[in-house]
Each structure stands twice: as structure tokens, then as C-alpha cells.
Enzyme design. Sequence first.
Site, PDB file in Angstrom:
ATOM      1  N   GLU A 202       0.830  -1.208   0.000  1.00 25.06           N
ATOM      2  CA  GLU A 202       0.000   0.000   0.000  1.00 25.06           C
ATOM      3  C   GLU A 202       0.864   1.257   0.000  1.00 25.06           C
ATOM      4  OE1 GLU A 202      -4.073  -0.728   2.275  1.00 25.06           O
ATOM      5  OE2 GLU A 202      -2.341  -1.311   3.504  1.00 25.06           O
TER       6      GLU A 202
ATOM      7  N   LYS B 220     -10.644   5.126   1.164  1.00 21.69           N
ATOM      8  CA  LYS B 220      -9.702   4.441   0.278  1.00 21.69           C
ATOM      9  C   LYS B 220     -10.535   3.721  -0.766  1.00 21.69           C
ATOM     10  CE  LYS B 220      -5.959   2.477   1.731  1.00 21.69           C
ATOM     11  NZ  LYS B 220      -4.931   1.559   2.293  1.00 21.69           N
TER      12      LYS B 220
END
Length: 118
Positions: free
Chosen positions: A21, A98
Site C-alpha cells: 500500500e 480508500k
Amino acid sequence: MGNVAVTNIKVYAYHGCLPQETLIGSDYRVDVEVGADLTKAAVSDNLSDTVDYVQINAIVKEEMKIPSKLLEHVAKRILDRIFSEISMVNTVSVSVAKINPPIGGDVESVSIKLTAHR
């Protein structure tokens, strides 16, 4: 009292607990709503008498550039900066989402929302 909202701020950033990530990054959406006394601005028609949404957008973009493990941490930094830099703001609500998170499923987004009062 009134509200100024800046919604659907789209940012590419590097937040998350998983190594990929922070390496690959992801798309994010940020929504900010602030409460302030907008009475004077409604009469004066002067930018200096209101909350400048350009400044809110700049704060969001700057804070989203700083990697964090948790969305809560990013949202708290945004809240703190708004209170620090825009004295007329009494309340702030920040939502950070997100988009398409890597959680092994068909999920559009995950989001958190923090609200604080001066």
C-alpha cells in the site's frame, strides 16, 4: 452559523499497513465540512470574511502526501491543521475513503469519518 463543504477531493496517496500500500499507493476521496459564523460574509461579499475552500483543499492535498498507516491518523492531521490555520472554524468533519482497498473482496471503498469541535 453556516457550513462550508469541500467534497470528493480526489487524491493519489500512499497510506496503509501493508507494505504494498505504501509502495504502490491508491486512490482516495476526502470530504471536509466546516462550521463557522458566515453572517458577515453573507453581507460583505468579501473572501476574508468566510472560510476559503481553496485553503481547505490545499490542506487536504498536503496532508494526504504524508504516508500514514491509518486513515484516522490522516483525518486527524487534516482536522488539526484546519483548526490551527482557519481561526473562524468552530467544527470540522473529515471523511477519508480508500477506493478499491486491497482486502480480498469486491469493495468499492472503506472510509472513516472524524468530527471535532473547537
